[in-house]
Design a protein around this motif. Sequence first.
Motif, PDB file in Angstrom:
ATOM      1  N   ILE A  75      12.683   0.257 -14.371  1.00 28.54           N
ATOM      2  CA  ILE A  75      11.739   1.189 -14.593  1.00 28.54           C
ATOM      3  C   ILE A  75      11.758   2.366 -13.794  1.00 28.54           C
ATOM      4  O   ILE A  75      11.562   3.554 -14.042  1.00 28.54           O
ATOM      5  CB  ILE A  75      10.573   0.609 -14.756  1.00 28.54           C
ATOM      6  N   LEU A  76      11.829   1.846 -12.679  1.00 35.25           N
ATOM      7  CA  LEU A  76      11.879   3.017 -11.506  1.00 35.25           C
ATOM      8  C   LEU A  76      12.924   4.149 -11.733  1.00 35.25           C
ATOM      9  O   LEU A  76      12.796   5.197 -11.638  1.00 35.25           O
ATOM     10  CB  LEU A  76      12.326   2.259 -10.095  1.00 35.25           C
ATOM     11  N   PHE A 121       0.881  -1.167   0.015  1.00 35.81           N
ATOM     12  CA  PHE A 121       0.053  -0.033   0.027  1.00 35.81           C
ATOM     13  C   PHE A 121       0.883   1.292  -0.156  1.00 35.81           C
ATOM     14  O   PHE A 121       0.546   2.129  -0.824  1.00 35.81           O
ATOM     15  CB  PHE A 121      -0.937   0.056   0.981  1.00 35.81           C
ATOM     16  N   MET A 122       2.019   1.121   0.770  1.00 27.32           N
ATOM     17  CA  MET A 122       2.872   2.470   0.919  1.00 27.32           C
ATOM     18  C   MET A 122       3.427   2.711  -0.479  1.00 27.32           C
ATOM     19  O   MET A 122       3.636   3.649  -0.806  1.00 27.32           O
ATOM     20  CB  MET A 122       3.806   2.494   2.013  1.00 27.32           C
ATOM     21  N   LEU A 123       3.910   1.535  -1.001  1.00 25.61           N
ATOM     22  CA  LEU A 123       4.740   1.737  -2.330  1.00 25.61           C
ATOM     23  C   LEU A 123       3.736   2.310  -3.258  1.00 25.61           C
ATOM     24  O   LEU A 123       4.281   3.001  -4.133  1.00 25.61           O
ATOM     25  CB  LEU A 123       5.524   0.293  -2.429  1.00 25.61           C
ATOM     26  N   GLN A 124       2.589   1.794  -3.399  1.00 26.29           N
ATOM     27  CA  GLN A 124       1.798   1.831  -4.490  1.00 26.29           C
ATOM     28  C   GLN A 124       1.480   3.511  -4.236  1.00 26.29           C
ATOM     29  O   GLN A 124       1.386   4.252  -5.062  1.00 26.29           O
ATOM     30  CB  GLN A 124       0.606   1.377  -4.093  1.00 26.29           C
ATOM     31  N   THR A 125       1.415   4.016  -2.782  1.00 28.14           N
ATOM     32  CA  THR A 125       1.265   5.411  -2.795  1.00 28.14           C
ATOM     33  C   THR A 125       2.423   6.254  -3.350  1.00 28.14           C
ATOM     34  O   THR A 125       2.073   7.058  -3.999  1.00 28.14           O
ATOM     35  CB  THR A 125       0.966   5.696  -1.124  1.00 28.14           C
ATOM     36  N   LEU A 185       3.144   1.507 -15.204  1.00 31.08           N
ATOM     37  CA  LEU A 185       3.833   0.131 -15.276  1.00 31.08           C
ATOM     38  C   LEU A 185       4.162  -0.336 -13.669  1.00 31.08           C
ATOM     39  O   LEU A 185       4.166  -1.291 -13.436  1.00 31.08           O
ATOM     40  CB  LEU A 185       4.876   0.268 -16.326  1.00 31.08           C
ATOM     41  N   LEU A 186       4.889   0.779 -13.026  1.00 30.82           N
ATOM     42  CA  LEU A 186       5.361   0.575 -11.849  1.00 30.82           C
ATOM     43  C   LEU A 186       4.297   0.182 -10.959  1.00 30.82           C
ATOM     44  O   LEU A 186       4.188  -1.113 -10.176  1.00 30.82           O
ATOM     45  CB  LEU A 186       5.944   1.763 -11.118  1.00 30.82           C
TER      46      LEU A 186
END
Lengths: 956, 206
Positions: free
Chosen positions: A779-780, A573-577, A609-610
């Motif tokens: 990609i990051l 959840f945090m990474l998606q934020t 994509l990320l």
Amino acid sequence: MKSSFLFCTVPVIFVILPATGLLLFTSGFFLTRVAIEEKSNRSVPYLSNYPETDEINFEEFTRFNRVVILVIDALRYDFVKRITRDELAIDAEFKPYHNHMRTITNLIDNYPRQAKLYKFLADPPTNTMQRIKGLTTGSLPTFVDQTSNFNSPKITEDSIIHQIYRSGRKSLFVGDDTWIDLFPDTFAETYPYPSFNVRDLHTVDAGVIKHLPPFLERGDWSLLIGHFLGVDHVGHIYGPDHSSMKNKLTQLDGVINSVVNQISDDTLLVVLGDHGMTETGDHGGDTSDETDAALFLYSPNPIFPLLMPSPILNSPIISDSVSQKNIVPTISLLLGLPIPYSNLGALIPELFLNKENPLSSLSFLSRAMLTNCLQLWRCLTHYSLLTSDISSYDMEILRIKIDSITSSHQSSNFYEINNLIAFIEKCTEFLNHSEKICQSVWARFRIERMSIGFSILIFTALLQYYITTNLYQHDNIYLGDKILLYASISYVILGLLLLMSTELTYSIKIIMVSSCMVSMSFIIYRIITSRYLIYFRESVNLFSISSLVFSIISPISLFSNSFIIREDSRIEFMLQTYNLILLFKSLSIWYTQSRDKSHIITSLFNPCLLLSLMSLTRLFHACRPEQLPCDSSIFSLHLLNLAEKSFISAFLRILLSIILLIITVDLLSWKYQISNYKCYSISLTSLYVLIIIFWLTKLLPEPPIHSSLISYYYTFSPRIVYLIAIFLICISTWNLSKHNTDFSIHYSSLCLVVWLLSCLLVGDGMTSSLALLLLYQGILSKVVSYCGSLPLFFISHYFFLLCSQFYFAIGHQFTVHSIRYEAAFTGFHGDLPSFILAGFLIGINMFAPYICNICFLPLFLLTINNELKKDTSLLQISMTTWLHILCFANIQVLCTCAAAYIHRRHLMVWNVFAPRFVYESVIYYVLVVSIFVIFSIVYRASLQINVKGNLLIKRQ
Amino acid sequence: MDLLLTEVFPMITISLLAYYFTTYSRILTSSCIISLSYLFIKSLVYFRNNSSASRAIVVRRYIHSLIVTLLAIIPIHCIFIAFGAALFENKTETLVLSFTVSILTVLPCTFSFRINYRYFISKLLLLELYSLEELDLVVQVYSVCVCVWMSAFPILLDWDKPWQKWPIPCLAGTWIGYSCSKIISFILHSMDISRKFTHRSYSLLS
């Protein structure tokens, strides 16, 4: 800061200080004990210089043929005891748990020679599993019993159940399935019920109620155990002060009533609680609410003496409270069995006094006491040979006591009551003294050690924050920094001294606290005035705010068991934020820079994509037992298991892994132009070919070759992989330190080798996940370089979360069960040369994402065009990022430590908080070691590139 | 009268409806009904504000806005899935949630802003705002998003309460966010910050 200063302080602050804190904390938190596996036997001698004892006749003590033990989990003493109005405090009401065990209280009133209620004192830790161990072995179980088998909680020590089993009699069991884990094969017949679901109040109890009557009718057994869980579960959900508790106790009272009516004359009924509960319904600690359980004894035949022999009545031998260990020697002797070998308990004297006259009663009791003392002494001497937990001084005192007991037994005239009483008192004193010694060794959290370790960790976290944020800020060392250094070193020395001394004196505590306060206030002052904070204040944007908020939220969430259990979701959840914020940022960059329709694709596509790749990692997650219902991914299954279920999916899985392996290695070789060096490209190719061969050999059936060759069939390819990998690592390190160009070629080949090694150890299923990690990083780096200047704090925290996320995405969880021991057998055939090697292999299997992320970080930083100051070098940026990551890890360690400390009486401390704490500390040291290795390699390279010998390499 | 119709009336309707539909089984339906009533009120306000303009243009723009709002459900749904919602199970529930969020964030923007993605980026991400109405809208969008984001945390807790079931906390979050935005707007209005709107952006992302 000057490099020499850094070289001195960084190892102290990042390695030694946390190690000291952790060692101190764990020495107070995890009590350890060595289990003695010897079994009591008539042929095991008690004292070498005292041969008469070999003739102890255990049948002499037999009083009963059968014992029924009804364990009512969390049955506190005041749940059973009759409470009258006068005993309550003024204005207090009767609680829902008062006065519902009417059967017991009536029996005590009406048949005082047949029934008695004791206060049953549990030894902490008051957890069910530890209590069951204590109630059957008579020892003081700790959380970590060192036994010969690490995997199962099976009891290897001698116990009453084992004794019954060895004597050829039968013991039956119905109830909580914890017993089956502890005694998998000693019961003649079992009906276990799962204890996992706390919210289910009735299943276990209903099962026990259903199976008890037929058992009681049969009568072909010596020991019948029924374990009720309802009271404990009511406590955990509602607390004791709830009407369900009344219903539960009334129900159990009915059960006891029917059992009382059903048992035969030669049967002893024991109703006991294994621990109590606090007013909130928790247990595990050592408050009197938790330790004071109830013990009720009843037999249809009188068991207690009509009149106590008058001299004994006033002596301290007879008491209304009984330690839980004491039930073991008592029941063993009453059944005519030897006392279990590692029992530390003393028998309950009252049960051995029911003879015709006081003299015979007392002499009977004295014989039983002597047996007990000799057994205890034998156990303690054996234990003191194994470890040095019991000091030699204490052992000497005990030796003097046992010697006086044996000599008085040989010399005195036992036809006089006074002699007998003196002897019994001697024995009691010996038993009490040894109990005290044992308790001080095994049964206590050492709060001082825990808090000192914890305060060292807090101190470390502050120092680390200070060092990290000021790393390349200024070149002068202030006096204050030197003081900091000295303060930290003195703190370490103090901590080590404390580690050695067992008891803390008052003065040392004062010194500790004052030094801690002084240095902490100093550091806090420096942090407040530091330039970094000002820098942070100036650059307020969504990235700095979000990373700051997350770096605060994520350690805090470790205090909640549900957030630890669902940590994978939380981190995702945090990474998606973060990804969403990156998406917004790249959109706004597009708007301000080009506003061209054709460019929006790149600015929109990569962050999306990320987002979707991060969602893909969910495919690889394994499940914790607490997360049910949940399906573990097919990638986490063992290949052969999967092949058994469906060969096609196993084949597809291995095909996917092979393709991803080849593509990743070739893509990265092309990207970093590794193919310029033939040596690298050939060996990398051979590495992945060998890994693929290894996977295929696992999938294909065994070849019909000679049995001695069969072992090589599975081990040759991993072994060659290890050899080539070591060779390649050496070559690339040497090249890095020699050649002043092509840093990225040598370094990336080194990283690839590490990655391939992790792939080999992680196994074929999770290789896809590791490939996903590299793809994600690529990609990051594109997104981050498109977004321009991002704070390093943000990038570090992103990487730190990424490590944890991929830890879950290679099918691991923070539980003891998720360790994959089979990883130790890649390349070895069960004949591992050492445990260290096995630990190393399992460690790579578990922490591969952490190691890979740390390795690939400099490459990542090379590819993004970070807009930090122009004069910073790659080494500086990577070092800062690494130290940031270490800071985050250390804060997590601190918080898991605090959570374990605060929740040390929580229901889930040994399932959730303690493993989380252990894992976090291990992760911290995995990070430290890998950062140290990679740093030294990059540092060597930087020395070559910049002749002046500064900490610099100009970035390419 | 204007304030009554745009702010107070929706709030009262929502709270009345929410009170009426507190039954657990009807919570999704009620959310849809509340969203639709919000849509209805917003449409009324829209038509009343634009009563001077040409009828055809107003209606065309209205339909255009509705289509954009409905289409926006798809990316919002995808974002929920990316943040951890199940892909195949509970599709309806997630859809209701994304519908509500879309109604509360995209719809008012389409009524007030030009319907153009560049315009959206400039207003919502770079905060190039020129009036108090725009500020109110942006406050509403952000506060709804932040509240939905925050309300995901209680789902993880193991309290086993019926209201922890997906997507009830998030649905509650949307409406809490909406109410918060009204409070924040009220505070901003009373602080009289309109003077500070000189033509510059307040981007958080810079």
